[in-house]
Design a protein around this motif. Structure first.
Motif, PDB file in Angstrom:
ATOM      1  N   VAL A 101       0.833  -1.194   0.000  1.00  0.00           N
ATOM      2  CA  VAL A 101       0.000   0.000   0.000  1.00  0.00           C
ATOM      3  C   VAL A 101       0.870   1.247   0.000  1.00  0.00           C
ATOM      4  N   ASP A 102       0.442   2.259  -0.751  1.00  0.00           N
ATOM      5  CA  ASP A 102       1.131   3.549  -0.818  1.00  0.00           C
ATOM      6  C   ASP A 102       1.155   4.206   0.565  1.00  0.00           C
ATOM      7  N   ASP A 103       2.195   4.967   0.858  1.00  0.00           N
ATOM      8  CA  ASP A 103       2.348   5.608   2.165  1.00  0.00           C
ATOM      9  C   ASP A 103       1.282   6.672   2.438  1.00  0.00           C
ATOM     10  N   GLN A 104       0.682   7.230   1.391  1.00  0.00           N
ATOM     11  CA  GLN A 104      -0.283   8.316   1.536  1.00  0.00           C
ATOM     12  C   GLN A 104      -1.713   7.841   1.786  1.00  0.00           C
ATOM     13  N   VAL A 105      -1.933   6.559   1.880  1.00  0.00           N
ATOM     14  CA  VAL A 105      -3.283   6.006   2.026  1.00  0.00           C
ATOM     15  C   VAL A 105      -3.865   6.375   3.385  1.00  0.00           C
ATOM     16  N   THR A 106      -5.136   6.821   3.365  1.00  0.00           N
ATOM     17  CA  THR A 106      -5.813   7.181   4.607  1.00  0.00           C
ATOM     18  C   THR A 106      -7.106   6.411   4.819  1.00  0.00           C
ATOM     19  N   GLN A 107      -7.709   5.933   3.725  1.00  0.00           N
ATOM     20  CA  GLN A 107      -8.983   5.230   3.887  1.00  0.00           C
ATOM     21  C   GLN A 107      -9.103   4.048   2.938  1.00  0.00           C
ATOM     22  N   VAL A 108     -10.043   3.199   3.266  1.00  0.00           N
ATOM     23  CA  VAL A 108     -10.343   2.025   2.462  1.00  0.00           C
ATOM     24  C   VAL A 108     -11.854   1.996   2.247  1.00  0.00           C
ATOM     25  N   ILE A 109     -12.257   1.696   1.023  1.00  0.00           N
ATOM     26  CA  ILE A 109     -13.676   1.573   0.701  1.00  0.00           C
ATOM     27  C   ILE A 109     -13.959   0.112   0.365  1.00  0.00           C
ATOM     28  N   ILE A 110     -14.895  -0.468   1.082  1.00  0.00           N
ATOM     29  CA  ILE A 110     -15.321  -1.836   0.806  1.00  0.00           C
ATOM     30  C   ILE A 110     -16.634  -1.745   0.044  1.00  0.00           C
ATOM     31  N   LYS A 111     -16.608  -2.190  -1.200  1.00  0.00           N
ATOM     32  CA  LYS A 111     -17.798  -2.149  -2.057  1.00  0.00           C
ATOM     33  C   LYS A 111     -18.543  -3.473  -1.926  1.00  0.00           C
ATOM     34  N   GLY A 151     -14.295  -6.286  17.045  1.00  0.00           N
ATOM     35  CA  GLY A 151     -15.486  -7.105  17.185  1.00  0.00           C
ATOM     36  C   GLY A 151     -16.775  -6.311  17.292  1.00  0.00           C
ATOM     37  N   SER A 152     -16.735  -5.011  17.018  1.00  0.00           N
ATOM     38  CA  SER A 152     -17.916  -4.170  17.176  1.00  0.00           C
ATOM     39  C   SER A 152     -19.061  -4.562  16.237  1.00  0.00           C
ATOM     40  N   ASN A 153     -18.751  -5.229  15.133  1.00  0.00           N
ATOM     41  CA  ASN A 153     -19.813  -5.649  14.213  1.00  0.00           C
ATOM     42  C   ASN A 153     -19.868  -7.178  14.068  1.00  0.00           C
ATOM     43  N   LYS A 154     -19.462  -7.893  15.096  1.00  0.00           N
ATOM     44  CA  LYS A 154     -19.384  -9.354  14.966  1.00  0.00           C
ATOM     45  C   LYS A 154     -20.746  -9.995  14.748  1.00  0.00           C
ATOM     46  N   ASP A 155     -21.830  -9.336  15.172  1.00  0.00           N
ATOM     47  CA  ASP A 155     -23.166  -9.868  14.945  1.00  0.00           C
ATOM     48  C   ASP A 155     -23.769  -9.380  13.632  1.00  0.00           C
ATOM     49  N   ASN A 156     -23.187  -8.338  13.050  1.00  0.00           N
ATOM     50  CA  ASN A 156     -23.702  -7.779  11.804  1.00  0.00           C
ATOM     51  C   ASN A 156     -22.534  -7.324  10.923  1.00  0.00           C
ATOM     52  N   PRO A 157     -21.787  -8.272  10.339  1.00  0.00           N
ATOM     53  CA  PRO A 157     -20.614  -7.899   9.532  1.00  0.00           C
ATOM     54  C   PRO A 157     -21.025  -7.298   8.183  1.00  0.00           C
ATOM     55  N   ILE A 158     -20.062  -6.705   7.513  1.00  0.00           N
ATOM     56  CA  ILE A 158     -20.272  -6.208   6.154  1.00  0.00           C
ATOM     57  C   ILE A 158     -20.266  -7.427   5.238  1.00  0.00           C
ATOM     58  N   LYS A 159     -21.334  -7.590   4.443  1.00  0.00           N
ATOM     59  CA  LYS A 159     -21.511  -8.800   3.634  1.00  0.00           C
ATOM     60  C   LYS A 159     -21.494  -8.472   2.149  1.00  0.00           C
ATOM     61  N   ASN A 160     -21.467  -9.511   1.317  1.00  0.00           N
ATOM     62  CA  ASN A 160     -21.522  -9.392  -0.145  1.00  0.00           C
ATOM     63  C   ASN A 160     -20.391  -8.534  -0.700  1.00  0.00           C
ATOM     64  N   ILE A 161     -19.197  -8.695  -0.178  1.00  0.00           N
ATOM     65  CA  ILE A 161     -18.037  -7.900  -0.611  1.00  0.00           C
ATOM     66  C   ILE A 161     -17.578  -8.370  -1.982  1.00  0.00           C
ATOM     67  N   HIS A 162     -17.353  -7.416  -2.890  1.00  0.00           N
ATOM     68  CA  HIS A 162     -16.822  -7.787  -4.212  1.00  0.00           C
ATOM     69  C   HIS A 162     -15.625  -6.944  -4.619  1.00  0.00           C
ATOM     70  N   GLU A 163     -15.341  -5.867  -3.862  1.00  0.00           N
ATOM     71  CA  GLU A 163     -14.210  -5.018  -4.227  1.00  0.00           C
ATOM     72  C   GLU A 163     -13.734  -4.224  -3.021  1.00  0.00           C
ATOM     73  N   ILE A 164     -12.412  -4.024  -2.962  1.00  0.00           N
ATOM     74  CA  ILE A 164     -11.803  -3.211  -1.911  1.00  0.00           C
ATOM     75  C   ILE A 164     -10.939  -2.182  -2.609  1.00  0.00           C
ATOM     76  N   ILE A 165     -11.191  -0.915  -2.329  1.00  0.00           N
ATOM     77  CA  ILE A 165     -10.436   0.157  -2.951  1.00  0.00           C
ATOM     78  C   ILE A 165      -9.658   0.878  -1.859  1.00  0.00           C
ATOM     79  N   VAL A 166      -8.350   0.925  -2.027  1.00  0.00           N
ATOM     80  CA  VAL A 166      -7.465   1.588  -1.066  1.00  0.00           C
ATOM     81  C   VAL A 166      -7.197   2.995  -1.600  1.00  0.00           C
ATOM     82  N   GLU A 167      -7.535   4.012  -0.806  1.00  0.00           N
ATOM     83  CA  GLU A 167      -7.372   5.414  -1.248  1.00  0.00           C
ATOM     84  C   GLU A 167      -6.502   6.209  -0.298  1.00  0.00           C
TER      85      GLU A 167
END
Length: 167
Positions: A101-111, A151-167
């Motif tokens: 990952v580039d050093d300037q990365v601050t966020q990640v988007i999970i699509k 573990g804050s979302n262990k009962d309701n995780p992010i589902k149906n992931i198809h792409e991760i964009i590092v920005e």
């Protein structure tokens, strides 16, 4: 539904990730007990060096030992049973480290198929990809689920992931 996840953005090496093969990966963790355990930071290089040093010292002091067949019960059956009934995840940092990952990365988007989830790079880095529930791959709402490392979302995780964009 696609069974792969694309990791792209500000990375040196974009990755195509297939959660279907993670069941054979030694880096997987048991999701049923992961959030309940006390977190212990282990430097993998230091642990490896220590193990090799102990082995070397033992061979110098005692000489080489010829392996003998053991009478211990086989753990293969237990491991197979665990794989067929376990709920597993793999830490996200393995993939982010491999993508460089580039050093300037601050966020990640999970699509996902429904919406985009934006989070800080640290939250993504410390997160987990769940890939198996009760020994079965996540076919209905997979191929993977994202769990925050705390573990804050262990009962309701992010589902149906198809792409991760590092920005």
């Amino acid at each position: 539904m696609e069974s792969i996840i694309l990791l792209k953005g500000k990375v040196k090496y974009p990755l195509t990730i297939d959660p279907g093969v993670w069941i054979f990966d030694d880096r997987k963790v048991d999701l049923n007990t992961f959030f309940d355990q006390e977190k212990i930071e282990v430097d993998e290089l230091e642990a490896y060096t220590k193990a090799v040093s102990e082995h070397w010292d033992r061979e110098i002091k005692e000489g080489a030992v010829v392996p003998t067949p053991s009478k211990k019960p086989s753990t293969k059956k237990y491991e197979k049973e665990k794989l067929l009934s376990g709920t597993f995840a793999i830490p996200v940092y393995y993939f982010l480290d491999n993508a460089i990952v580039d050093d300037q990365v601050t966020q990640v988007i999970i699509k996902t198929s429904d919406q985009d989830h934006s989070m800080s790079y640290e939250e993504a880095y410390n997160g987990l990809f769940g890939f198996s529930k009760d020994g079965k791959p996540l076919i209905e709402d997979g191929p993977a689920h994202f769990y925050y490392g705390d573990g804050s979302n262990k009962d309701n995780p992010i589902k149906n992931i198809h792409e991760i964009i590092v920005e």
